[in-house]
Design an enzyme around this catalytic site. Structure first.
Site, PDB file in Angstrom:
ATOM      1  N   ASP A  28       1.061  -1.303  -0.039  1.00 29.13           N
ATOM      2  CA  ASP A  28       0.028   0.147   0.204  1.00 29.13           C
ATOM      3  C   ASP A  28       0.947   1.203  -0.099  1.00 29.13           C
ATOM      4  O   ASP A  28       1.841   1.244   0.595  1.00 29.13           O
ATOM      5  CB  ASP A  28      -0.930   0.130   1.230  1.00 29.13           C
ATOM      6  CG  ASP A  28      -1.916   0.725   1.143  1.00 29.13           C
ATOM      7  OD1 ASP A  28      -2.178   1.257   0.017  1.00 29.13           O
ATOM      8  OD2 ASP A  28      -2.803   1.109   2.045  1.00 29.13           O
ATOM      9  N   GLY A  29       0.214   2.374  -0.612  1.00 23.73           N
ATOM     10  CA  GLY A  29       1.182   3.747  -0.423  1.00 23.73           C
ATOM     11  C   GLY A  29       1.622   4.103  -1.574  1.00 23.73           C
ATOM     12  O   GLY A  29       2.494   5.221  -2.038  1.00 23.73           O
ATOM     13  N   TRP A  33       2.925   7.934  -2.429  1.00 24.49           N
ATOM     14  CA  TRP A  33       4.450   8.136  -2.572  1.00 24.49           C
ATOM     15  C   TRP A  33       4.479   9.055  -3.950  1.00 24.49           C
ATOM     16  O   TRP A  33       5.732   9.989  -3.984  1.00 24.49           O
ATOM     17  CB  TRP A  33       5.268   6.731  -2.998  1.00 24.49           C
ATOM     18  CG  TRP A  33       6.562   6.721  -3.203  1.00 24.49           C
ATOM     19  CD1 TRP A  33       7.420   6.684  -2.153  1.00 24.49           C
ATOM     20  CD2 TRP A  33       7.127   6.784  -4.417  1.00 24.49           C
ATOM     21  NE1 TRP A  33       8.710   6.575  -3.015  1.00 24.49           N
ATOM     22  CE2 TRP A  33       8.603   6.676  -4.348  1.00 24.49           C
ATOM     23  CE3 TRP A  33       6.773   7.017  -5.767  1.00 24.49           C
ATOM     24  CZ2 TRP A  33       9.567   6.824  -5.217  1.00 24.49           C
ATOM     25  CZ3 TRP A  33       7.639   7.048  -6.882  1.00 24.49           C
ATOM     26  CH2 TRP A  33       8.988   6.915  -6.584  1.00 24.49           C
ATOM     27  N   ARG A  41       0.303   9.066 -10.360  1.00 27.37           N
ATOM     28  CA  ARG A  41       0.306   7.827  -9.384  1.00 27.37           C
ATOM     29  C   ARG A  41       0.699   6.499 -10.098  1.00 27.37           C
ATOM     30  O   ARG A  41       1.367   5.565  -9.325  1.00 27.37           O
ATOM     31  CB  ARG A  41      -1.380   7.459  -9.136  1.00 27.37           C
ATOM     32  CG  ARG A  41      -2.060   8.515  -8.158  1.00 27.37           C
ATOM     33  CD  ARG A  41      -3.602   8.091  -8.217  1.00 27.37           C
ATOM     34  NE  ARG A  41      -4.151   6.777  -7.724  1.00 27.37           N
ATOM     35  CZ  ARG A  41      -3.699   6.473  -6.356  1.00 27.37           C
ATOM     36  NH1 ARG A  41      -3.485   7.441  -5.600  1.00 27.37           N
ATOM     37  NH2 ARG A  41      -4.023   5.046  -5.946  1.00 27.37           N
ATOM     38  N   HIS A  45       3.087   3.015  -8.823  1.00 28.21           N
ATOM     39  CA  HIS A  45       2.998   1.501  -9.212  1.00 28.21           C
ATOM     40  C   HIS A  45       4.215   1.000  -9.862  1.00 28.21           C
ATOM     41  O   HIS A  45       4.776  -0.256  -9.459  1.00 28.21           O
ATOM     42  CB  HIS A  45       1.980   1.450  -9.833  1.00 28.21           C
ATOM     43  CG  HIS A  45       0.505   1.758  -9.334  1.00 28.21           C
ATOM     44  ND1 HIS A  45       0.072   1.631  -8.094  1.00 28.21           N
ATOM     45  CD2 HIS A  45      -0.605   2.596  -9.778  1.00 28.21           C
ATOM     46  CE1 HIS A  45      -1.006   1.839  -7.705  1.00 28.21           C
ATOM     47  NE2 HIS A  45      -1.614   2.478  -8.607  1.00 28.21           N
ATOM     48  N   SER A  73      -7.131  -5.921  -6.003  1.00 33.92           N
ATOM     49  CA  SER A  73      -8.152  -6.504  -5.406  1.00 33.92           C
ATOM     50  C   SER A  73      -9.380  -6.456  -6.245  1.00 33.92           C
ATOM     51  O   SER A  73      -9.570  -5.727  -7.212  1.00 33.92           O
ATOM     52  CB  SER A  73      -8.434  -5.866  -3.997  1.00 33.92           C
ATOM     53  OG  SER A  73      -9.171  -4.522  -4.417  1.00 33.92           O
ATOM     54  N   GLU A  75     -11.987  -5.064  -5.352  1.00 33.99           N
ATOM     55  CA  GLU A  75     -12.434  -3.595  -5.233  1.00 33.99           C
ATOM     56  C   GLU A  75     -11.872  -2.668  -6.186  1.00 33.99           C
ATOM     57  O   GLU A  75     -12.134  -1.435  -6.380  1.00 33.99           O
ATOM     58  CB  GLU A  75     -12.475  -3.197  -3.703  1.00 33.99           C
ATOM     59  CG  GLU A  75     -13.560  -4.054  -2.818  1.00 33.99           C
ATOM     60  CD  GLU A  75     -12.965  -5.283  -2.771  1.00 33.99           C
ATOM     61  OE1 GLU A  75     -11.788  -5.689  -2.642  1.00 33.99           O
ATOM     62  OE2 GLU A  75     -13.685  -6.204  -2.447  1.00 33.99           O
ATOM     63  N   ASN A  76     -10.492  -2.887  -6.631  1.00 32.44           N
ATOM     64  CA  ASN A  76      -9.776  -2.126  -7.238  1.00 32.44           C
ATOM     65  C   ASN A  76     -10.193  -1.529  -8.411  1.00 32.44           C
ATOM     66  O   ASN A  76      -9.738  -0.508  -9.210  1.00 32.44           O
ATOM     67  CB  ASN A  76      -8.269  -2.507  -7.339  1.00 32.44           C
ATOM     68  CG  ASN A  76      -7.282  -2.357  -6.206  1.00 32.44           C
ATOM     69  OD1 ASN A  76      -6.452  -3.267  -5.966  1.00 32.44           O
ATOM     70  ND2 ASN A  76      -7.795  -1.516  -5.077  1.00 32.44           N
ATOM     71  N   ARG A  79     -11.355   2.102  -9.064  1.00 35.15           N
ATOM     72  CA  ARG A  79     -10.036   3.227  -9.501  1.00 35.15           C
ATOM     73  C   ARG A  79     -10.584   3.968 -10.850  1.00 35.15           C
ATOM     74  O   ARG A  79     -11.131   3.045 -11.716  1.00 35.15           O
ATOM     75  CB  ARG A  79      -8.990   2.712  -9.328  1.00 35.15           C
ATOM     76  CG  ARG A  79      -8.578   2.164  -7.982  1.00 35.15           C
ATOM     77  CD  ARG A  79      -7.195   1.705  -7.926  1.00 35.15           C
ATOM     78  NE  ARG A  79      -7.016   1.620  -6.554  1.00 35.15           N
ATOM     79  CZ  ARG A  79      -5.823   1.712  -5.689  1.00 35.15           C
ATOM     80  NH1 ARG A  79      -4.742   2.342  -6.333  1.00 35.15           N
ATOM     81  NH2 ARG A  79      -5.718   1.608  -4.340  1.00 35.15           N
ATOM     82  N   ARG A 196       1.959  -5.010   5.789  1.00 36.12           N
ATOM     83  CA  ARG A 196       1.243  -3.980   5.189  1.00 36.12           C
ATOM     84  C   ARG A 196       2.066  -2.831   5.465  1.00 36.12           C
ATOM     85  O   ARG A 196       2.234  -2.205   6.637  1.00 36.12           O
ATOM     86  CB  ARG A 196      -0.206  -4.144   6.011  1.00 36.12           C
ATOM     87  CG  ARG A 196      -0.870  -2.884   5.227  1.00 36.12           C
ATOM     88  CD  ARG A 196      -2.435  -2.852   5.428  1.00 36.12           C
ATOM     89  NE  ARG A 196      -2.767  -2.007   4.632  1.00 36.12           N
ATOM     90  CZ  ARG A 196      -4.127  -2.190   3.685  1.00 36.12           C
ATOM     91  NH1 ARG A 196      -4.930  -3.064   4.340  1.00 36.12           N
ATOM     92  NH2 ARG A 196      -4.696  -1.167   2.985  1.00 36.12           N
TER      93      ARG A 196
HETATM   94  C1  FPP Z   1      -1.623   0.004  -3.639  1.00 37.96           C
HETATM   95  O1  FPP Z   1      -1.213   1.366  -3.400  1.00 37.96           O
HETATM   96  C2  FPP Z   1      -1.141  -0.462  -4.715  1.00 37.96           C
HETATM   97  C3  FPP Z   1      -1.845  -1.257  -5.628  1.00 37.96           C
HETATM   98  C4  FPP Z   1      -3.258  -1.302  -5.675  1.00 37.96           C
HETATM   99  C5  FPP Z   1      -1.224  -1.762  -6.797  1.00 37.96           C
HETATM  100  C6  FPP Z   1       0.043  -2.715  -6.269  1.00 37.96           C
HETATM  101  C7  FPP Z   1       0.697  -3.085  -7.717  1.00 37.96           C
HETATM  102  C8  FPP Z   1       2.036  -3.029  -7.904  1.00 37.96           C
HETATM  103  C9  FPP Z   1       2.968  -2.705  -6.786  1.00 37.96           C
HETATM  104  C10 FPP Z   1       2.564  -3.761  -9.299  1.00 37.96           C
HETATM  105  C11 FPP Z   1       2.944  -5.157  -8.767  1.00 37.96           C
HETATM  106  C12 FPP Z   1       3.244  -5.662  -9.962  1.00 37.96           C
HETATM  107  C13 FPP Z   1       2.961  -7.162 -10.224  1.00 37.96           C
HETATM  108  C14 FPP Z   1       3.668  -7.760 -11.790  1.00 37.96           C
HETATM  109  C15 FPP Z   1       2.675  -7.783  -9.406  1.00 37.96           C
HETATM  110  P1  FPP Z   1      -2.418   2.522  -3.693  1.00 37.96           P
HETATM  111  O2  FPP Z   1      -2.271   2.939  -5.081  1.00 37.96           O
HETATM  112  O3  FPP Z   1      -3.655   2.162  -2.941  1.00 37.96           O
HETATM  113  O4  FPP Z   1      -1.579   3.825  -2.860  1.00 37.96           O
HETATM  114  P2  FPP Z   1      -2.582   4.925  -2.002  1.00 37.96           P
HETATM  115  O5  FPP Z   1      -3.105   4.365  -0.944  1.00 37.96           O
HETATM  116  O6  FPP Z   1      -1.047   5.764  -1.719  1.00 37.96           O
HETATM  117  O7  FPP Z   1      -3.270   5.678  -3.092  1.00 37.96           O
END
Ligand code: FPP
Length: 251
Positions: A28-29, A33, A41, A45, A73, A75-76, A79, A196
Site C-alpha cells: 500500500d502507498g 508516494w 500515481r 505503481h 483486489s 474492489e480496485n 479506480r 502491510r
Molecule cells: C496500492 O497502493 C497498490 C496497488 C493497488 C497496486 C500494486 C501493484 C504493484 C505494486 C505492481 C505489482 C506488479 C506485479 C507484476 C505483481 P495505492 O495505489 O492504494 O496507494 P495509495 O493508498 O497511496 O493511494
C-alpha cells in the site's frame, strides 16, 4: 530483471533458523508516494513493481519459501479507468519482460484470484508463466490479481456444496483442511508473516481464512520505499514474536 536483482543480500543480524516460510504483503502507498513527489500515481505503481522484485529476490536468497503479493483486489476496479488500464498493462509487460529470468532463477509463479475478467492477453501471459515455471522450486511467488477473500471463500463453499450434492463428499467429513484445499492458496502453507505498508490497520479482504494465526507487521513506510533493510526490520520483529497459536507456552 536487472543484474542487481537475484544478487545475494545479507541477512545481517537475523537468525536464518527462525525465518518465516511464507510472507504475504499488502503493497500500500504507491499513490501517496507518487503524490509526495508531484508524480502521477502510475509512477508509484511502476516503482512498487521494482520493489516487489527486490523483495522476491531477498526471499529467494534468504530461503523464504513463499511470497504472496496483493497486486489488485476485486474492489480496485473502482479506480479511475486510466489507472486500472495502466495496472493491467503493467502486469502483462512485466510478465513478458521478467519471465525468462524468473524461470532461470527457479521462481514458481502462481496467480490467485478470479482471473476470468482480466484482459484476454493478460490471461494468456498468466497461463503461460504458470505453465513454464511449474516445475521450479527455488521460491514460490503468488500474485493476487482480482483477488477478494470473501469471494474466494464463497467459491470454495460452492465447490464443496457441489461435491456434497453429487455424493462425492459427506458433510461430516468437511473440516478446516477441506476448506483450505478449496481456496486459491491450496498449494501454499498459511502465511507466517503479513506485512502491510503505509500504516493502514486493516486486512482489506486479503487472505481472511489463511491469516488466522499469522503475525502482522504494519509499517508507516510507503510500499515504494520498502527496501531490503525495511524488509529485514520486519523479519527482525517477526523473530522476536512468541507464536503460541492460541496455546500456553510449553503446553
Ligand atoms: C496500492 O497502493 C497498490 C496497488 C493497488 C497496486 C500494486 C501493484 C504493484 C505494486 C505492481 C505489482 C506488479 C506485479 C507484476 C505483481 P495505492 O495505489 O492504494 O496507494 P495509495 O493508498 O497511496 O493511494
Amino acid at each position: 530483471m536487472t543484474a542487481q536483482l537475484f544478487s545475494t543480500d545479507k541477512l545481517l543480524n537475523l537468525d536464518p533458523q527462525k525465518l518465516p516460510q511464507h510472507v504475504a504483503v499488502i503493497m500500500d502507498g504507491n499513490g501517496r508516494w507518487a503524490k509526495q513527489r508531484g508524480l502521477p500515481r502510475i509512477e508509484g505503481h511502476r516503482r512498487g513493481a521494482n520493489i516487489l522484485k527486490e523483495i522476491l529476490t531477498n526471499c529467494k536468497d534468504w530461503g523464504i519459501n513463499t511470497l504472496t503479493a496483493y497486486a489488485f483486489s476485486t474492489e480496485n476496479w473502482g479506480r479511475p479507468l486510466t489507472e486500472v488500464s495502466f495496472l493491467m498493462t503493467l502486469f502483462e509487460k512485466l510478465l513478458i519482460k521478467e519471465l525468462k529470468e524468473m524461470n532461470e532463477e527457479g521462481v514458481r509463479i502462481r496467480f490467485i484470484g478470479d482471473l476470468s475478467p482480466l484482459p484476454e492477453s493478460l490471461q494468456q501471459e498468466i497461463a503461460h508463466s504458470m505453465a513454464i515455471t511449474k516445475n521450479n522450486n527455488a521460491v514460490n511467488f503468488n500474485v493476487a490479481i482480482n483477488y477478494g477473500s470473501r469471494l474466494e471463500i464463497v467459491k470454495a463453499c460452492q465447490a464443496i456444496a457441489e461435491k456434497v450434492s453429487t455424493g462425492e463428499l459427506a458433510p461430516d467429513t468437511i473440516d478446516e483442511n477441506t476448506i483450505s484445499q478449496y481456496l486459491y492458496t491450496s498449494a501454499s502453507p498459511d502465511p507466517d508473516l503479513l506485512i502491510r505498508t503505509s500504516g493502514e490497520m486493516r486486512l482489506s479482504n486479503f487472505l481472511l481464512w489463511q491469516l488466522a494465526y499469522t503475525e502482522m507487521y504494519i509499517t508507516d513506510t510507503l510500499w515504494p520505499d520498502f527496501n531490503c533493510s525495511e524488509f529485514r526490520a520486519a523479519l527482525a520483529h517477526y523473530q522476536k514474536r512468541d507464536r503460541r497459536f492460541g496455546k500456553v507456552k510449553g503446553s
